[in-house]
Motif scaffolding. Structure first.
Motif, mmCIF file in Angstrom:
data_model
loop_
_atom_site.group_PDB
_atom_site.id
_atom_site.type_symbol
_atom_site.label_atom_id
_atom_site.label_comp_id
_atom_site.label_asym_id
_atom_site.label_seq_id
_atom_site.Cartn_x
_atom_site.Cartn_y
_atom_site.Cartn_z
ATOM 1 N N THR A 142 0.686 -1.319 -0.034
ATOM 2 C CA THR A 142 0.048 0.005 -0.144
ATOM 3 C C THR A 142 0.796 1.288 -0.147
ATOM 4 N N GLU B 133 -10.673 -3.812 5.472
ATOM 5 C CA GLU B 133 -9.998 -4.432 4.373
ATOM 6 C C GLU B 133 -10.466 -5.665 3.908
ATOM 7 N N ASN C 63 -15.505 1.388 1.890
ATOM 8 C CA ASN C 63 -14.289 1.269 1.235
ATOM 9 C C ASN C 63 -14.260 0.787 -0.303
ATOM 10 N N VAL C 64 -15.050 -0.002 -0.275
ATOM 11 C CA VAL C 64 -15.093 -0.593 -1.602
ATOM 12 C C VAL C 64 -15.866 0.424 -2.513
ATOM 13 N N PHE C 65 -16.791 1.053 -2.159
ATOM 14 C CA PHE C 65 -17.587 2.125 -2.766
ATOM 15 C C PHE C 65 -16.481 3.340 -3.212
ATOM 16 N N MET C 66 -15.569 3.756 -2.075
ATOM 17 C CA MET C 66 -14.814 4.704 -2.317
ATOM 18 C C MET C 66 -13.622 4.323 -3.168
ATOM 19 N N LYS C 67 -13.404 3.167 -3.437
ATOM 20 C CA LYS C 67 -12.362 2.474 -4.307
ATOM 21 C C LYS C 67 -10.972 2.438 -3.515
ATOM 22 N N ARG C 68 -11.310 2.434 -2.084
ATOM 23 C CA ARG C 68 -9.983 2.349 -1.260
ATOM 24 C C ARG C 68 -9.434 0.874 -1.250
ATOM 25 N N LYS D 68 -2.092 6.439 1.664
ATOM 26 C CA LYS D 68 -3.179 6.995 1.294
ATOM 27 C C LYS D 68 -4.055 7.898 2.327
ATOM 28 N N ASP E 143 -9.886 -3.355 -3.124
ATOM 29 C CA ASP E 143 -10.585 -3.997 -4.213
ATOM 30 C C ASP E 143 -11.994 -4.421 -3.813
ATOM 31 N N ALA E 144 -12.746 -4.570 -5.130
ATOM 32 C CA ALA E 144 -14.097 -5.013 -4.872
ATOM 33 C C ALA E 144 -14.058 -6.458 -4.758
#
Lengths: 152, 297
Positions: free
Chosen positions: A7, A43, A120-125, A10, A127-128
């Motif tokens: 990582t 995560e 966090n997935v929605f904000m693209k932090r 961020k 991976d989906a």
């Protein structure tokens, strides 16, 4: 060589978003804690670990079991428990999701600890999740041959 | 020739292992290094193994460098977060220590201070990736370094723990992350190890990393029984237990078993060397190396 599994720095989550995250986390907990024993790492890698939470491991291993899995798959720290990665392997095999185990999971971002993974997935932090896997055996083979061809 | 050059040239590698003392007495390491000088290619320095406080692995490795033995510094994730790991790696590189063995580390419960907090910020795969990233000139924060370190990264593998195939997946991950040599847990079951090596060769991993098989000479049957019962992830074939039990001199028999094992390991395809790890019995290493007909450096 690529280092996409490490990582990079961020930005921290804003206080306003954190409030919303806490609100969402309530609903996430209702679904995830009783079913998966969610540890709120924020995560979520449940989809690549055959829907068993890897963070229940005492060492919080994100990339496979340590060397201490005993006979019959017992955990070295708590021998009465089963090693989570032992269970993950057999369930992945059953569900034909073995190719996902070859993926190297990123270093945990502790800023995300205790936040809603859905947000966090929605904000693209992060991976989906991967819901469906097709041609698992073919993908494993491709993954192996890819890495042989690529020179370090 | 350095350890890295030897592995790249393809010669048969012999590694030893030293456990640092539980005090600040550096002479213990100087004393032990005499058994290894001119006998083995490199010597592992354990990093607080089984979670018991010992002289730090960086300092011990530096002492070894001074006496002219090449060290392989072990680095565990139990005691350090990512900041300390990067800082310690930089410190090691500045002191001239380039061989790093990346491990997750034993859980603190097994040590003499079970109430300690385990860190486990990274795991071993991520630690390897971190060291590899530093080799390319970047820290984890994407900051560039003015002087780029040159680590020769190693990792451990345990072919004997369950599940068998997951071990191969994990080895694959470690090699992909950047491990250039692999040291295995001590071999006490030839069948499982041969099967594992076949799979490794099939996956083509033996060409991307050098696999060094672990050999552990044991002094007594008690040690074997203890390992079988207490140490998780170890498989011991009953054949060795029987042989040691029936021997008149168990020490001699232990050495004999180790030598036979080395000779058998040399014949397996893909094995590029051995790693001899006697527990608190360092003096036996030169005897084994000599009698197995290895180590003419």
């Amino acid at each position: 060589m690529s280092f996409e599994f490490v990582t990079s720095g961020k930005p921290p989550i804003s206080p306003r978003e954190k409030k919303f995250s806490r609100f969402l986390l309530f609903f996430e907990d209702v679904a995830k804690v009783p079913v998966f024993g969610c540890q709120h790492c924020g995560e979520c890698i449940l989809s690549s670990t055959a829907f068993i939470c890897s963070q229940r491991c005492p060492k919080r291993m994100r990339n496979g079991p340590c060397g201490g899995t005993g006979a019959g798959g017992s955990c070295e720290v708590y021998p009465e428990r089963k090693c989570v990665w032992y269970r993950i392997y057999y369930r992945s095999k059953m569900l034909n999701r073995l190719n996902l185990l070859y993926k190297i999971n990123k270093i945990h971002n502790w800023n995300l600890e205790g936040t809603s993974a859905w947000l966090n997935v929605f904000m693209k932090r992060i991976d989906a999740p991967i819901w469906f896997v097709r041609n698992d055996k073919k993908k494993v083979k491709e993954m192996l041959s890819d890495d042989i061809q690529r020179k370090n | 020739m350095t350890f890295k050059e030897k592995i790249e040239s393809g010669t048969f590698i012999v590694c030893g292992e030293i456990g640092p003392p539980k005090s600040c007495d550096g002479d213990v390491i100087r004393e032990k290094s005499k058994y290894f000088k001119g006998v083995v290619d490199a010597v592992n320095i354990t990093d607080n193994q089984t979670a018991i406080v010992r002289l730090s692995s960086i300092a011990s490795a530096k002492i070894l460098l001074e006496v002219g033995v090449e060290p392989i510094m072990q680095m565990t994730c139990r005691d350090r977060n990512r900041i300390a790991i990067q800082s310690d790696l930089l410190g090691a590189a500045a002191l001239g220590i380039h061989n790093v063995l990346c491990l997750t580390g034993d859980y603190q419960k097994f040590g003499d201070q079970p109430e300690a907090k385990g860190v486990f910020d990274l795991d071993s795969v991520q630690l390897i990736a971190t060291a590899a990233k530093m080799n390319s000139g970047l820290l984890l924060s994407e900051q560039e370094m003015k002087k780029v370190p040159d680590f020769f990264i190693g990792a451990a593998a345990n072919p004997f723990a369950e599940p068998f195939e997951m071990r191969l997946i994990r080895l694959h991950k470690k090699v992909k992350a950047g491990a250039r040599f692999i040291q295995t847990q001590p071999v006490f079951d030839m069948d499982i190890f041969t099967r594992w090596m076949e799979k490794v060769v099939e996956m083509g991993l033996h060409e991307k990393c050098a696999i060094l098989a672990g050999v552990m000479p044991v002094k007594s049957v008690k040690a074997l029984h203890h390992m079988k019962k207490e140490v998780p992830g170890v498989k011991i074939n009953d054949e060795y237990i029987n042989r040691l039990e029936n021997a008149s001199d168990p020490k001699e028999e232990g050495v004999k078993i180790a030598i036979e094992m080395i000779q058998a390991l040399q014949k397996i395809k893909g094995v590029r060397g051995i790693h001899i790890m006697p527990v608190m019995w360092e003096s036996i290493t030169p005897v084994i190396v000599k009698e197995a007909g290895l180590g003419a450096i």
